[in-house]
Design an enzyme around this catalytic site. Sequence first.
Site, PDB file in Angstrom:
ATOM      1  N   HIS A  13       7.466  -4.819   9.386  1.00  0.00           N
ATOM      2  CA  HIS A  13       6.624  -4.884   8.197  1.00  0.00           C
ATOM      3  C   HIS A  13       7.432  -4.561   6.935  1.00  0.00           C
ATOM      4  CE1 HIS A  13       2.654  -5.286   6.500  1.00  0.00           C
ATOM      5  NE2 HIS A  13       2.736  -4.131   5.880  1.00  0.00           N
ATOM      6  N   ASP A  52       6.364  -7.555  13.330  1.00  0.00           N
ATOM      7  CA  ASP A  52       5.537  -6.783  12.408  1.00  0.00           C
ATOM      8  C   ASP A  52       4.438  -6.080  13.204  1.00  0.00           C
ATOM      9  OD1 ASP A  52       3.680  -5.889  10.450  1.00  0.00           O
ATOM     10  OD2 ASP A  52       4.355  -7.439   9.061  1.00  0.00           O
ATOM     11  N   TRP A  79       0.843  -1.195   0.000  1.00  0.00           N
ATOM     12  CA  TRP A  79       0.000   0.000   0.000  1.00  0.00           C
ATOM     13  C   TRP A  79       0.885   1.255   0.000  1.00  0.00           C
ATOM     14  CZ3 TRP A  79       0.027   3.503   4.236  1.00  0.00           C
ATOM     15  CH2 TRP A  79      -0.820   4.606   4.062  1.00  0.00           C
ATOM     16  N   SER A 117       2.573  -6.826   1.660  1.00  0.00           N
ATOM     17  CA  SER A 117       1.510  -6.128   2.381  1.00  0.00           C
ATOM     18  C   SER A 117       0.195  -6.184   1.601  1.00  0.00           C
ATOM     19  CB  SER A 117       1.950  -4.692   2.670  1.00  0.00           C
ATOM     20  OG  SER A 117       1.079  -4.047   3.569  1.00  0.00           O
ATOM     21  N   MET A 118      -0.353  -5.051   1.186  1.00  0.00           N
ATOM     22  CA  MET A 118      -1.600  -5.035   0.434  1.00  0.00           C
ATOM     23  C   MET A 118      -1.482  -5.826  -0.872  1.00  0.00           C
ATOM     24  SD  MET A 118      -3.624  -1.752  -1.101  1.00  0.00           S
ATOM     25  CE  MET A 118      -4.982  -1.977  -2.262  1.00  0.00           C
TER      26      MET A 118
END
Length: 276
Positions: A256, A227, A29, A95-96
Amino acid sequence: MPYIQTSDSTQLYYREWGTGAPVLFVSAWGFSGAMWEYQMLYLSAHGLRCIAFDRRGHGRSDDPGRGYDIDQLSEDLAEVIAQLDLRDLTLVGNSMGCGEIVHYLARHDTSRIARVVLVSGITLGMLKSADNPQGFPREASEFAIARMQLDRPAYMTDGAIKYFGLGSTWPGPPQLSAEMVQWAIRLILECSPKATIECFRTSAQTDFLPDLPSCTVPTLILHGENDQIAPLNLSGRRTAQGIAGSELKIYPGGSHGMFLTHKERLNEDLLTFIQG
């Protein structure tokens, strides 16, 4: 020019380095494909064709102000794969981007896909609910959006501390230069504010759990023990449980943002899995 035009006439920019079996990177993201610089340099030097595209509203792609729902984003991924005629493909998401990959797999056949790598994935519903009591309250998501609307640069700069685990007391704290952190923040701020806010809402509020059984190709899950964005027990472990036969590797002290903080180990794990 390295652009792909989607069915709704949005131009998506992509970069491509190297030759050999293709590896397509799907970004986190708020990041363009430029985030994968260190992975693409390493893997392309080891005989792989590395491709990273900029999600709509990110980087050099068009900013249409629409199409930030997960269905459209996964269709954009499908069009990149089809128009570049990618086969025997490794999909790598962060991630996203992991959510976009599993949603793509749920909507399309896997004949072109050889394997999948999910790095620091947000692949489950992150909001608190009766089925997800460990999730975050919806108010936290909307508060974050309000902060972005008020002062996006300050929000992204503050978030970098948690994102990269800076100042962490965990073993093996990340060693990132101030310049590296500023580069990452700059990449985010170069993306469309409309796109980053709408994609944040999509990422935070979409539950990808129903999509996980569609991931039937060999799957490697890489997740950091520290994370703070997508906690290991909330996301990484549950994703591994939801994808039959997947392999979960936990990075001690990993945050992350492991694509930078643990890039050497990440690169080696990617290469080993792809060539394995």
